[in-house]
Design a protein around this motif. Sequence first.
Motif, short mmCIF file in Angstrom:
data_model
loop_
_atom_site.label_atom_id
_atom_site.label_comp_id
_atom_site.label_asym_id
_atom_site.label_seq_id
_atom_site.Cartn_x
_atom_site.Cartn_y
_atom_site.Cartn_z
N ASP A 45 0.85 -1.19 0.00
CA ASP A 45 0.00 0.00 0.00
C ASP A 45 0.89 1.24 0.00
OD1 ASP A 45 -1.72 2.12 0.51
OD2 ASP A 45 -2.78 1.12 2.14
N SER A 46 1.06 1.83 -1.15
CA SER A 46 1.97 2.98 -1.29
C SER A 46 1.47 4.22 -0.54
CB SER A 46 2.19 3.31 -2.76
OG SER A 46 0.97 3.67 -3.37
N GLU A 47 0.21 4.24 -0.14
CA GLU A 47 -0.32 5.38 0.60
C GLU A 47 -0.21 5.20 2.11
OE1 GLU A 47 -4.17 6.62 -0.79
OE2 GLU A 47 -3.58 6.35 -2.89
N LEU A 48 0.23 4.05 2.53
CA LEU A 48 0.45 3.77 3.95
C LEU A 48 1.70 4.51 4.41
CD1 LEU A 48 -0.47 1.93 6.38
CD2 LEU A 48 1.18 0.26 5.51
N THR A 49 1.67 5.06 5.59
CA THR A 49 2.86 5.65 6.20
C THR A 49 3.52 4.58 7.05
OG1 THR A 49 1.85 7.84 6.25
CG2 THR A 49 3.71 7.46 7.74
N VAL A 50 4.80 4.34 6.83
CA VAL A 50 5.55 3.39 7.64
C VAL A 50 6.75 4.11 8.21
CG1 VAL A 50 6.69 1.14 7.75
CG2 VAL A 50 4.80 1.49 6.13
N LYS A 51 6.75 4.30 9.52
CA LYS A 51 7.82 5.04 10.18
C LYS A 51 8.82 4.07 10.79
CE LYS A 51 4.68 8.81 11.32
NZ LYS A 51 4.04 9.55 12.43
N LEU A 52 10.09 4.33 10.53
CA LEU A 52 11.18 3.52 11.06
C LEU A 52 12.39 4.43 11.20
CD1 LEU A 52 12.57 0.82 11.78
CD2 LEU A 52 12.93 0.47 9.32
N GLU A 53 12.83 4.61 12.43
CA GLU A 53 13.99 5.45 12.70
C GLU A 53 14.86 4.80 13.76
OE1 GLU A 53 13.47 9.61 13.40
OE2 GLU A 53 11.69 9.73 12.12
N ASP A 54 16.17 5.13 13.70
CA ASP A 54 17.03 4.73 14.81
C ASP A 54 16.52 5.42 16.06
OD1 ASP A 54 18.98 3.02 13.59
OD2 ASP A 54 19.91 4.77 12.69
N MET A 55 16.45 4.67 17.14
CA MET A 55 15.95 5.22 18.39
C MET A 55 17.07 5.95 19.13
SD MET A 55 12.75 4.40 18.42
CE MET A 55 12.13 4.52 20.10
N PRO A 56 16.73 6.98 19.89
CA PRO A 56 17.73 7.62 20.73
C PRO A 56 18.07 6.66 21.88
CG PRO A 56 15.55 8.49 21.22
CD PRO A 56 15.39 7.55 20.05
N ASP A 57 19.22 6.84 22.48
CA ASP A 57 19.63 5.97 23.59
C ASP A 57 19.48 4.50 23.18
OD1 ASP A 57 20.48 5.34 26.26
OD2 ASP A 57 18.40 5.17 26.90
N PRO A 58 20.11 4.10 22.06
CA PRO A 58 19.84 2.79 21.48
C PRO A 58 20.40 1.60 22.26
CG PRO A 58 21.59 3.84 20.27
CD PRO A 58 21.09 4.85 21.26
N VAL A 59 21.36 1.80 23.13
CA VAL A 59 21.94 0.66 23.85
C VAL A 59 21.11 0.30 25.06
CG1 VAL A 59 23.97 -0.18 25.08
CG2 VAL A 59 24.25 1.13 22.97
N VAL A 60 20.76 1.29 25.88
CA VAL A 60 19.96 1.02 27.08
C VAL A 60 18.47 1.06 26.75
CG1 VAL A 60 19.40 1.79 29.43
CG2 VAL A 60 21.77 1.86 28.61
N GLY A 61 18.05 1.97 25.91
CA GLY A 61 16.63 2.07 25.56
C GLY A 61 15.77 2.57 26.70
N ARG A 62 16.19 3.63 27.36
CA ARG A 62 15.47 4.13 28.54
C ARG A 62 14.05 4.55 28.20
NH1 ARG A 62 20.66 5.73 29.10
NH2 ARG A 62 21.68 5.26 31.08
N GLU A 63 13.14 4.14 29.04
CA GLU A 63 11.73 4.53 28.89
C GLU A 63 11.58 6.04 28.90
OE1 GLU A 63 7.39 3.78 31.01
OE2 GLU A 63 9.20 3.24 32.11
N SER A 64 12.32 6.73 29.75
CA SER A 64 12.21 8.18 29.87
C SER A 64 12.62 8.91 28.59
CB SER A 64 13.06 8.69 31.04
OG SER A 64 14.43 8.40 30.82
N ILE A 65 13.32 8.23 27.69
CA ILE A 65 13.72 8.80 26.41
C ILE A 65 12.86 8.25 25.28
CG2 ILE A 65 15.63 8.97 24.76
CD1 ILE A 65 17.54 8.93 27.20
N TRP A 66 12.61 6.94 25.29
CA TRP A 66 11.89 6.31 24.18
C TRP A 66 10.43 6.71 24.11
CZ3 TRP A 66 13.31 0.86 22.13
CH2 TRP A 66 14.67 0.81 21.80
#
Length: 185
Positions: free
Chosen positions: A34-55
Amino acid sequence: MAREVVIVPGNGGGNIFSDGMWYGWLRKKLLEYDSELTVKLEDMPDPVVGRESIWIPFMRDKLKVGENSIIVGHSTGAVAAVRFCEQYKVHGIVLVGAYTTDCGMENEKLSGYFDRPWQWSKAKQNTEWISQFGSRDDQYLSWDEQVEVSVGLETDFHRFEDRGHFIEPYFPELVTLLKGQLMKN
């Protein structure tokens, strides 16, 4: 009506587009469908720990996850998806390799996701549907924790014996599930 999919990867610090995981492949397959679908994918901040307060703020403010979003969360991304839904409404969530404790890992302890009880009922109230993928041979997660998530959230649980932590470059079952959900809208 869901018109966007937001893929939230696991922690670990790799580039989500080039690390051999299914994230970029899934994005491509959904856009082919579906070419009209938006699909978001980005590198997350704080990628090693993945803190809830940041994610969680990043998901809300940068990725703009909202009531028309389907979150596809893998590993820490699955945990983040549940915690996000305890506070905010979304259309649906797909949990891949979800768990309930820090698994005895220091990064997971530091993430903040496991410092309080899970609010299963709030998360369920804030989404129209929840699907889950888990594998008995996951090298990082106990099967009991994956089942605990399924029971707590009453997920549509897709159980596997041989998929480990779902770190392959392809994930056709996920594409099939998402296409089915998108066709309902």
